[in-house]
Each structure stands twice: as C-alpha cells, then as structure tokens.
Enzyme design. Structure first.
Site: not given
Length: 732
Positions: A80, A215, A666
C-alpha cells in the site's frame, strides 16, 4: 498444550513492562535495560548511530517507511506504500494492480512516478537554542522569528542540493531538531504482487486480526553515473547504500523480542482532555461523514468506468484506511473510557502541580483558552477550506501564491514556495494527470460546496464567484462552465503558470485562476490568524510540556516525544492478545487461512497460482514446524516438559507484536534481537487504534507481514529468482 503455552506467554508478555514509546534514536542508550529485557542484543549505542547498520538502511518515503535490502539499492516496503507507483504504471492494457508486476531485470524497472522520493536520514541535530534565540514576545512576530530561524538553518544544511533538510518541533515546541536527509529522486518499481495478495481482505480486514495480507513490494533507488542523486534518466545506475539489511529466513517465534524503525506520522498522547473531546465529539464524526460520501461516490463512478477506478485507486485506498481508522477511534472511545483515563491523569497532574508551588499553577487554564480559540477557528474555516477542494482550484491557489511569493527575496518566501520547493511543486502539477478525472473532481467538489452552502460561516468572495446568491443559478451547471473554460486540465498549461507574474494571474480569463485570485485575501487573512494563534501556543505548549515531563519522570513513566514524522525506534515482543470479542488472538497466521477465507470474490480473491502452490504444498524451505519457543527451560517451571507445542506446519503469513507504531510506520522493517529483518509493519489491531491518544499495553498490537511469507511468495509463487539472489539471507 498450546493453550498452556499461550497462557504462559501472556503472563510474561509485558503487562508489567509496557512496551510503550516511539523513541528518538539518541534515546536508545537510556532504555538499554528495557531492550535487554526483551532479548534485543544489538547494542543500544549502535541503534543511536544513524551512520551505521541497521539504522542507515532505514529510509523514508515521505508518507511511509522502507529499507534497503541489497547492495544494488533494492528497497522493500508495503504494497500500500507502493500503491501510487503501481497505479502510475497501470494502464488498461496492463493492469499491474490486478495482475501484479515483476521486473525480471533492471532495464525493465519503470519509474515509480515524478513525485516519488527516498529520504535517508544522515543527521539529527538539536537546534533548540538557535530557534529560540531572540524571539519576539509579539505572537505573530514570534511565529515569524521561529520560521525565519528555521529557514536559515535549512538553507545552510542544504548547501549541497542533494540534501533535504527540515526543522521539526518536538514536545510541542519545547525542543527543535534539524533533520538532514539525502534525497533520492529516481525511484523505480521492481516487484509487487497483485492487489488480491497485497490487500487480501481489503477494507473488511483492515485493522482486524487474524490477517493474511501480503502487504509488501520492492522499489529501487537510482542515481547518476557519478553516484549522486539525479532526476530520472535512462543512464542512471542503481544506488549503492552504505548498508543493507540482513534477512533472517527463519523469522521469529512467539515471545521473541523485536523492534521497528520508521517514520511514525502523528500521535496526541500529551494533548489535553479537551482536545480529545473535540476530536471525538466533532472532528472525527465530521471527517468520517465526508470521507464516506467521497468513497461511495468514487466507488459508484469507478464501477461504470474502469479508467476512473484505476486513476482513483490510490485515493480510494487512502480514504478507506482513514475511514476505518476514524470509525475505530470513535468505537474505541466508547469501548474504553479514554476521556476518563485522560481526565484522571490530568487531575493527578494538577494535584502534583499544586505540590510544586514554584511552577505556574495556571498552565492548563492558560492553554485551554488558546485551545478553545483554535478549535473555534478550525470549525469556522472547515467548510470554506473544503469548498476549495477541487484539484484544479488547489493547483490555481498554489500557482497564484507562488507568483505572489516570487515578489519577495527567496529567504523571505513562505516555506513551500522557495526555490528549493520548485522541483516538488512541478512534480505535483505533473502528477495530477495520473489521478484526475473531470467528472469525479467536479462531483466531489459539488458535494463540498453544497456542505459549505448548508452552514452559516460563508465567505462573500466565494459566494460572489459562484453566483450562489442568485436564485436562477444552477450550481452544477455553473461548475460545468468552469471546467469547460479552464486550461488547467492541460499539464503544459499548468507548468507554464509557474513562470507567470502576478499581473498575468490578475488579468487571466481562466475561471479557476480568477477564483484563486478572488479568494487570495480571505485565505491570507485566515492564515495570518492561524499564525498569531500558533505564536501564542509556541509559548504555552512548551511551558506545559516541561512540567508534564517532570511529572512523568516523577512517576517513572516513559518520556518520549509524540510522533511527528521523524525517525523513531519502538521495541516489544511477538505476542497475541485478548480481543474485544473475548477471544485470544494467536500471534501467527498461516497459509491455510488464505484458503479458508478465499471466496473468489474481491477482497477475498486470492490468485490461482498462490492457491495452487498451497494445494500442492510447495512450501520449499519456508515451511515452519513450530512458531513457539522450546518449552524446556523457563517454561518447565510452569508446565510439564514432556508436553510439546502443537506443530504449525505451514508458512507464517502475518504476526503480531507489542511494538508501539502508528501511521507512517507502514513499511517499517521489523528486526529480531540481532538487527536482522524478520518482517514488515503494515497495520494495527482494531482495539489498538486509540493508541494515538493512549497506549494500553494489554491490547496494543501491531500487525506485520512475516518475512517467510514474502520469501515464499518470491520463491514458490512469483519466481522472483533475480531478486532473491540480491538478498543477504541468513538462518539461525
């Protein structure tokens, strides 16, 4: 036996030793004992050194974190986080979001886009004394003094154009640090699994656990032939980092100590209770209502037009994530009395303050007056600010502001409009083409305008330009006219305005340029009011924080600054938790869970090649028999050593740990105690969302992609053999 083992882990999982803290690297020696307790053997002094392994391999993307994993500039981050790079290269004829992407050689690695950057932090310097020198007592002048001192430090730091420097406030203005970062301007897409892997479970599983998300994605940093950062060119070569991470192919087990390094965006743990109430009662519900309307609109339009779906994929993912987080915050405030907890701590602080008569007893009362003023101003300006949300009006506002700022010497210009900012502004204007559609932009803007018209804080200049006071005006038709007459939809025209003077703007017939000119004075007056208030807060906030820090130290509580987008380190252990539905969540998930969740329908539509690899049990050397510690040893004191943990017999997909993270983390590398890469941070559990305001060690868990799943995907599913050869793989 697993239940017994889990119970033992819970008993030693850090309830007594909270793994709280997003620590500045220089602070690591001060918590060396806590790191050691968690089994983190790498010397704390080494973690404080930004010039050596592993910290010099950790990089920022400006909105996420990444890390170097090969001597050829290969970088790993979250899927992402690479979403816009994947979207930028996605076309109708090759949908990399849907199909995934793998460059089998370096000459096939495309640009990640003109806005993509890698930032390597090389130095963090305390400049508090320089910033505070000779500050005016007048609030506006004080604000401008702080900005001018910052710009002077930045200018000196950026004597070498390859560096990007920033001055950041810590502890709400009590301290200031100059951050010096090498800026890589040529970033390329290397490898990304399909979205059905990278975002498996989609928004439904977002902030939930158990998770089965792959991810991850790989990028590469390129530089000129001289080894210096350069703009994209076919002649550029891979960047050679000073360090790159070793990857432990054996991963971690439950109870292992881990730490993450990254760039957490923002937390509010030292904010007052009144600020929490404002957020929970007005700000978050108001924002959630707007985001949900935008999500529903784009989703409906994307279903009718595949090109719209591709262009707005990144925006949709970002808004959906914000929406889930806002709902989680609101639910968390109801489930746990965070307001009550904050108020209790605030009351205790006030009681402590009374016992220290030499300190200002009115610290909170004085700050509350300013906060009430700030909140009222934010509410008053909210709808007017949103009423300028059109992508083209945003561009026009920036361009006209640039023309006005260019009338000043560079040193006196507002930050964001100096010569150092021109390349980034140009890139933003170019990037519009890849994520803009007139129909969508017009529809979203109309929604914001209708919300603006439905409240009382109106601005005459905007009302006049839109002719909204006339009963005969159809606002939707009015917008149709604006979009049909503007030239800002053309990239060349947008870029040309960067060199236009003020007169060209003020005599332009372009409707968006005219609107920007008409709104300029109101926007500047609003900005001036905000600066005056910031000037007042630049005195009140630091005074309050100085006292709070003394109070925390008196209680032996951890003292670290709120997250502000700068490099931080958090530590913890691999551990499950008791969830809100009264179930104990195991720390690891396995491949079987992907098969169990798979329906063939988005977001549970795992690719056939992945399902085939699982069905055929092609696990290679990534199969893990057990993710639990050997029960012999300390656990023998609690349970029979004749018992054995239940075998795992799968490839770990995701795992939990108690490290302290938030947005911006992230893509952060997850390290074992030796400083070897064992996973990537990508999410938090739903119960942990409120950690931005209050850290609860019993339920706060971060969610990570297990490195063994990444390696299995590369090896057995996508056959990224060329990339595996680049990695430095080690085993226990």
């Amino acid at each position: 036996m697993r239940i017994a083992l889990v119970a033992a882990l819970v008993m030693t999982s850090g309830i007594a030793t909270a793994d709280e803290g997003q620590w500045q690297p220089y602070q690591m020696p001060s918590i060396a004992d806590k790191l050691s307790e968690r089994g983190i053997d790498i010397p704390a002094e080494k973690l404080a050194d930004l010039t050596s392994y592993p910290m010099n391999a950790v990089v920022g993307l400006g909105y996420c974190t990444a890390s170097f994993v090969s001597p050829q500039g290969l970088v790993v981050t979250n899927h992402h986080c690479a979403f816009k790079a994947i979207q930028y290269n996605t076309k109708k004829e090759h949908n990399y979001l849907e199909q995934g992407f793998l460059a089998t050689s370096m000459d096939k690695e495309p640009s990640a886009g003109p806005n993509e950057r890698l930032y390597i932090t090389e130095a963090v310097t305390d400049v508090t004394a320089q910033i505070n020198q000779g500050l005016s007592q007048d609030p506006l002048s004080r604000y401008e003094d702080i900005q001018n001192h910052s710009k002077e430090l930045i200018k000196s730091c950026e004597a070498d154009a390859n560096y990007r420097c920033n001055v950041r406030s810590f502890h709400n203005g009590l301290e200031y640090y100059l951050i010096k970062q090498l800026m890589i301007r040529d970033v390329r897409l290397v490898y990304a699994p399909p979205e059905s892997v990278g975002a498996f479970g989609g928004d439904i599983d977002n902030y939930e656990y158990p998770r089965h998300s792959g991810d991850f994605a790989f990028l590469r940093a390129y530089v000129g032939k001289d080894g210096q950062p350069a703009a994209y060119s076919d002649d550029n070569i891979p960047y050679k980092p000073k360090s790159y991470l070793k990857i432990n192919a054996d991963g971690v087990k439950a109870g292992d100590g881990v730490f993450v390094a990254g760039y957490p965006g923002s937390t509010s743990r030292y904010n007052l209770t009144s600020e929490l109430k404002f957020a929970s009662d007005w700000l978050y519900p108001t924002q959630a209502k707007r985001y949900q309307l935008q999500i529903d609109t784009i989703e409906a339009m994307g279903q009718k037009d595949a090109d719209i779906a591709i262009k707005y994929a990144g925006n949709m993912a970002s808004m959906a994530n914000r929406m889930k987080k806002l709902n989680g915050l609101l639910a968390g405030f109801k489930a746990t009395d965070i307001v009550g907890i904050k108020q209790s701590r605030e009351d205790n602080f006030l009681a402590w303050l009374k016992q220290n008569p030499k300190l200002n007893q009115n610290l909170i009362a004085e700050l509350e007056v300013l906060l009430a003023e700030q909140q009222q101003a934010f509410q008053s300006n909210y709808y007017f600010t949103n009423a300028q949300s059109s992508t083209l009006l945003t561009a026009a506002n920036s361009l006209y502001r640039l023309a006005k700022e260019k009338q000043k010497p560079d040193a006196e210009r507002e930050q964001g409009y100096q010569e150092r900012d021109m390349a980034m502004l140009s890139s933003r204007l170019k990037r519009i083409d890849s994520s803009f559609d007139v129909k969508v932009d017009k529809t979203l803007w109309l929604q914001d305008l209708n919300a603006y018209l439905g409240q009382s804080n109106r601005v005459a200049a905007l009302d006049k330009m839109l002719s909204v006071n006339s009963k005969d005006v159809d606002l939707a038709a009015k917008l149709d006219g604006l979009y049909s007459l503007t030239t800002l939809t053309d990239q060349a025209q947008r870029l040309a305005w960067m060199n236009a003077d003020v007169n060209a703007f003020e005599t332009s017939a372009d409707p968006f340029i005219r609107l920007a000119v008409a709104l300029y004075d109101t926007n500047m007056a609003q900005e001036k009011t905000e600066k005056i208030l910031d000037g007042k807060l630049s005195t009140a906030r630091p005074d309050y924080m100085a006292a709070v820090i003394d109070y925390y130290k008196a209680n032996n509580w951890p003292v670290y600054p709120d997250a502000n987008g700068t490099l931080r380190i958090s530590y913890g252990m691999v551990d499950g938790y008791q969830s809100r539905d009264a179930l104990y969540k195991q720390p690891f998930t396995r491949l079987d869970g992907i098969v169990a969740k798979h329906t063939g329908v988005e977001p549970y539509n795992a690719p056939k090649k992945l399902l085939d690899a699982i069905a055929e049990q092609r696990f290679g050397n990534h199969l893990v028999k057990s993710v639990y510690q050997d029960p012999r040893g300390w656990i023998c004191r609690l349970f029979s050593c004749l018992d054995k943990p239940e075998e795992f017999n799968s490839v770990p997909v995701n795992f939990l740990s108690s490290v302290d993270t938030t947005g911006g983390n992230s893509g952060s590398p997850v390290f074992n105690g030796k400083g070897e890469l064992v996973g990537l941070n990508f999410d938090s559990t739903y119960e942990a969302i409120t950690k931005d305001w209050f850290f609860n060690p019993t339920i706060t868990r971060a969610v990570h992609v297990d490195i063994r799943y990444i390696l299995w995907m590369m090896d057995e599913v996508d056959h990224a053999d060329n990339l595996i050869k680049e990695l430095d793989l080690v085993r226990n």
